[in-house]
Write an enzyme that holds these catalytic residues in place. Sequence first.
Site: not given
Length: 361
Positions: A169, A210, A246, A275, A277
Amino acid sequence: MNTPARRSRVRSAALAASAALLLGLAVAPAAQAGTDGAKRTKTLHELARETGRYFGSAVDNPELADTEFADLLGKEFGQTTPGNGMKWYATEPQRGVFDYTAGDEIVNYAKAEHLKVRGHTLLWHNQLPSWLTSGTWTKDELRSILKNHITNVVKHYRGKVFAWDVANEIMNEDGTYRQNIFYKTIGPSYIADALRWARAADPHVKLYLNDYNVEAIGPKSGAYYTLIKQLKADGVPIDGFGMQAHLALQYGFPDRLQQNIQRFADLGVDVAITELDIRMILPSDTAKLAEQADWYGKVTDACLAVRRCVGITVWGYTDRHSWIPSVFQGEGAALPWDENLQHKPAYDAIHDALAAAAQED
């Protein structure tokens, strides 16, 4: 691979499964049938492996105490990512004093369950120890601290993890560099430094950048594209790009996901969905669960369509253990298993996408 007919089949199955789930008619996971009527006897990991990829789930240390959860994680998946146990606050709580208790617990669990491990993460602007954030450092001092941290952590896990999220990030939404402690003190060169130090500590591990909100083609993903292209031109070791994914139903599906994955692959790096979801505004209902399932299928298809998309990791696999409700008030139901560890329509969509790709391969 992602044909309209196939997407229609997955969506129809998702609608039917959603209705069954809400009516309390969902059958046990081992007995659920695929869209072709066949029993789903293969796990997501087994199907992904047939396509040359992995399918994994993150895990945080307290969740291992949930034996039902831990057992299913070991059976269904082929990879795991420690949610917090390898972050800086956990691994170097005092300057020069390293503690690998949490990370080792997950690595040992993974070894016993035959799961491969992604290391997460060597540097991030969050969850840093107070000794680091409260200090006043010169450029040379912070470079020395960063080098020492990366070298120690990567050497400790050398041969135990197959990839590292080296820098996490580091970009803002507009594609500018995030003003974290490393950027403000060292400048943008800290990214190349971190990658070089990680490579020196483990010549064989895959090194990733990432981030979130990079799944669509836009300013943020464009900044990473430019950065990775430059890093490679400069001979800096960079092996992969992690798209966290996400996602949230209310914000729409990421624009041109497959094309975005492909353009990074064309730079000569691997891409991973790291990651995943897909949250929704609660309460869930048949339509939301069907749309969520469709999205999970689309993400899986997009990865499967690009050879250098090496794998998918969901950020926890069950709503029983999800970070979403505590961070996004009124949102949740983001994962392919419900709180009772029963398959949701999202699971069916993932399974069907992997099964179709495995048959084609």
